[in-house]
Design a protein around this motif. Sequence first.
Motif, PDB file in Angstrom:
ATOM      1  N   SER A  34      32.582  21.954 -73.982  1.00  0.00           N
ATOM      2  CA  SER A  34      33.380  20.815 -73.855  1.00  0.00           C
ATOM      3  C   SER A  34      32.698  19.502 -74.002  1.00  0.00           C
ATOM      4  O   SER A  34      33.256  18.420 -74.367  1.00  0.00           O
ATOM      5  CB  SER A  34      33.913  20.719 -72.291  1.00  0.00           C
ATOM      6  OG  SER A  34      32.490  20.715 -71.486  1.00  0.00           O
ATOM      7  N   VAL A  35      31.255  19.418 -74.137  1.00  0.00           N
ATOM      8  CA  VAL A  35      30.382  18.340 -74.758  1.00  0.00           C
ATOM      9  C   VAL A  35      31.141  17.920 -76.103  1.00  0.00           C
ATOM     10  O   VAL A  35      31.184  16.622 -76.398  1.00  0.00           O
ATOM     11  CB  VAL A  35      29.243  18.896 -75.183  1.00  0.00           C
ATOM     12  CG1 VAL A  35      28.476  17.501 -75.382  1.00  0.00           C
ATOM     13  CG2 VAL A  35      28.684  19.545 -73.690  1.00  0.00           C
ATOM     14  N   LEU A  36      31.480  18.952 -76.852  1.00  0.00           N
ATOM     15  CA  LEU A  36      32.216  18.491 -78.197  1.00  0.00           C
ATOM     16  C   LEU A  36      33.717  18.375 -78.428  1.00  0.00           C
ATOM     17  O   LEU A  36      34.179  18.436 -79.536  1.00  0.00           O
ATOM     18  CB  LEU A  36      31.476  19.583 -79.232  1.00  0.00           C
ATOM     19  CG  LEU A  36      30.129  19.703 -79.567  1.00  0.00           C
ATOM     20  CD1 LEU A  36      29.710  20.868 -80.144  1.00  0.00           C
ATOM     21  CD2 LEU A  36      29.952  18.258 -80.210  1.00  0.00           C
ATOM     22  N   HIS A  37      34.334  18.299 -77.210  1.00  0.00           N
ATOM     23  CA  HIS A  37      35.748  18.114 -77.343  1.00  0.00           C
ATOM     24  C   HIS A  37      36.337  16.933 -78.112  1.00  0.00           C
ATOM     25  O   HIS A  37      37.095  16.859 -79.049  1.00  0.00           O
ATOM     26  CB  HIS A  37      36.437  18.298 -76.124  1.00  0.00           C
ATOM     27  CG  HIS A  37      36.621  19.519 -75.674  1.00  0.00           C
ATOM     28  ND1 HIS A  37      37.307  19.630 -74.466  1.00  0.00           N
ATOM     29  CD2 HIS A  37      36.374  20.559 -76.052  1.00  0.00           C
ATOM     30  CE1 HIS A  37      37.345  20.988 -74.197  1.00  0.00           C
ATOM     31  NE2 HIS A  37      36.988  21.682 -75.279  1.00  0.00           N
ATOM     32  N   THR A  38      35.569  15.797 -77.933  1.00  0.00           N
ATOM     33  CA  THR A  38      35.861  14.359 -78.520  1.00  0.00           C
ATOM     34  C   THR A  38      35.425  14.493 -79.897  1.00  0.00           C
ATOM     35  O   THR A  38      36.416  14.158 -80.727  1.00  0.00           O
ATOM     36  CB  THR A  38      35.258  13.201 -77.730  1.00  0.00           C
ATOM     37  OG1 THR A  38      35.710  13.446 -76.288  1.00  0.00           O
ATOM     38  CG2 THR A  38      35.943  12.048 -78.484  1.00  0.00           C
ATOM     39  N   PRO A  39      34.466  14.837 -80.329  1.00  0.00           N
ATOM     40  CA  PRO A  39      33.974  14.875 -81.875  1.00  0.00           C
ATOM     41  C   PRO A  39      34.705  15.969 -82.615  1.00  0.00           C
ATOM     42  O   PRO A  39      35.192  15.853 -83.680  1.00  0.00           O
ATOM     43  CB  PRO A  39      32.688  15.427 -81.728  1.00  0.00           C
ATOM     44  CG  PRO A  39      31.953  14.923 -80.543  1.00  0.00           C
ATOM     45  CD  PRO A  39      33.228  15.212 -79.482  1.00  0.00           C
ATOM     46  N   LEU A  40      34.889  17.221 -81.731  1.00  0.00           N
ATOM     47  CA  LEU A  40      36.029  17.918 -82.464  1.00  0.00           C
ATOM     48  C   LEU A  40      37.290  17.470 -82.757  1.00  0.00           C
ATOM     49  O   LEU A  40      37.944  17.570 -83.928  1.00  0.00           O
ATOM     50  CB  LEU A  40      36.174  19.178 -81.500  1.00  0.00           C
ATOM     51  CG  LEU A  40      36.746  20.458 -82.305  1.00  0.00           C
ATOM     52  CD1 LEU A  40      36.149  20.878 -83.504  1.00  0.00           C
ATOM     53  CD2 LEU A  40      37.095  21.482 -81.302  1.00  0.00           C
ATOM     54  N   MET A  41      38.095  16.957 -81.744  1.00  0.00           N
ATOM     55  CA  MET A  41      39.343  16.237 -81.902  1.00  0.00           C
ATOM     56  C   MET A  41      39.408  15.299 -83.179  1.00  0.00           C
ATOM     57  O   MET A  41      40.295  15.103 -83.890  1.00  0.00           O
ATOM     58  CB  MET A  41      39.677  15.691 -80.537  1.00  0.00           C
ATOM     59  CG  MET A  41      41.017  15.108 -80.702  1.00  0.00           C
ATOM     60  SD  MET A  41      41.464  13.891 -79.591  1.00  0.00           S
ATOM     61  CE  MET A  41      41.542  14.607 -77.977  1.00  0.00           C
TER      62      MET A  41
END
Lengths: 104, 511
Positions: A34-41
């Motif tokens: 979930s740490v990477l949710h924003t960058p992934l989006m």
Amino acid sequence: MTDFLNWITLHQQIIYIVILMVFVGIEIIGRVPSVLHTPLMSGANAIHGVVIIGAIIVMGKAEADNYLALILGFLAVVLGTLNVVGGFVVTDRMLEMFKGKKKK
Amino acid sequence: MLLTLIYLIASVTFIVGLKMLSNPATARNGNLIAAGGMTIAILGTIFLYEEDGQKLGNYGWIFGGIAVGTLIGFLAAKKVKMTAMPEMVSLFNGMGGACAMLISIVEFDHLFNKDSGVNFEWTAYPPLSALTSDSFFISALPMGQLLIILLGLIIGTVSFTGSMIAWGKLNGKVKDFSFKNQQVLNILMLVLIVAAASYLLWYCNQVGVKINVLTGMDNTNLPTESFFTNVKIIFYGLFVLSILYGVFFVLPIGGADMPVVISLLNSFTGVAAACGGFLYDNKVMLTGGILVGAAGTLLTILMCKAMNRSLANVLIGSFGGNKATGGGGAGKDQGTYKEISITDTAVVMAYANKVFIVPGYGLAVAQAQHVCHELEKLLESKGVEVKYAIHPVAGRMPGHMNVLLAEADVPYEKLLEMEHANEEFSTTDVVLVLGANDVVNPAAKTDPSSPIYGMPILDVELAKNVIVNKRSMKPGYAGIENDLFFQPKTSMLFGDAKKVLQDLVGEIKNL
């Protein structure tokens, strides 16, 4: 029914691509922390900027006296570029900070 | 056919890039790889694309547009504050949607409005084997193309206006706005959009030629002048409806659910881009668009799962609608809460062995991430073990807190995800909750009538002391009371997160 089968036969390549891409898309991000949710989006946001290629084609095909196509096409190129450039730069800025921390 | 190869490579970079983006160690390179693929795809299209042997023209316009877009996009992305990241993503997403929308408008115009107003490219005759009866009908218009144009228009426009509203909501320009029967209106609009689009397709399919194989008779159904007027009215009516739908679709959804909405609109734009791929038979647009559409949808569902809500529940906006019935616990007598002074907080924290900080949106609003890091370093220098507990949906976007704290140079290893943090709370002396509310609300576990019931939360109540920093006793986004604040272990520390943390740092230094 025959119409439908014809349509599938005619476009089978595209249909295969769509189906496979749906599974690839689901598969590759299935285990994202979930740490990477924003960058992934944000990264995905930049990738759908490929729509700019459509804008370039529209622009490039427009006749010199077709002002509607020229103006809307130009706008589309500007907006598409915004999506691509902005998207990738924002993603990079987010990730830059993660990376720096890991080295220390 | 160099372009085919370029598109193939670009498609692979998108897949590899997205894959690498889902791992912290490779994420940055993944982004660069995808960006590289995008660059060659764009350059390849400009210089190598041909249609019927014709290369693209209007280089001046194309490069002008790219230059303007690059300049603005680059500056905006570089200048934006870390707290404003979610808005920025939404804004850029809207731009992509608008791009797809404009492409559809131009292509529609191209189909129906060339010079004299008639631009029929007769579709190919069906193969003889496909004939099931003696007569068959050939549509004069490329119906498949028209369908894709309509889809691109509707999805692109909804994504554009929706993203603009989401952007406005996140930076506070647009307030939550809902009225009675709004959901009914939304559903009505959606039905109307589908109906109008279906009617338009049916209407256009009337134009063509009917051939009877046995008699050799053909019946040509040519379009009249009013046909073109009607088609245009329906098309632009659809356009206006889509604009309105995008606005009303996002307006009633609460601020806390914006990440989910942005992620959903993100996948919409992906599908709109894929429509362009169909239209131009362009494989890289198709793969890129569908990839994002699928990944975006999954990401949306993952985010909903983290909040233990269904997507339908988020979209219908039950938080906004059921405030009166939703706050089941609100009617109960909450008892009293106790306040704690800065000095006491300083003492409790400085003499603790292990401190957890739970950041929330309040930290982001107050821009308190730097002073938060300062507090953490100060405590560490006094031998206190300090860690951060990050709830998956803390802040306004999943990962928002990680990005924010990373900006303040908080080491990556100090950020614990929920499951790991929950294992450690029972050995923790002090938990400092900074502007978070719903993610630490025990009602999610104990009160089945609560709208957030079932959402996994941070079990801060397992710690020996809980200090909650908030600006006031006002409930959080979910609009529900938080029992945690009334528990004996909990002390409230009112004030703006930044101010409070600065004072706290000062106090601890003086100890």
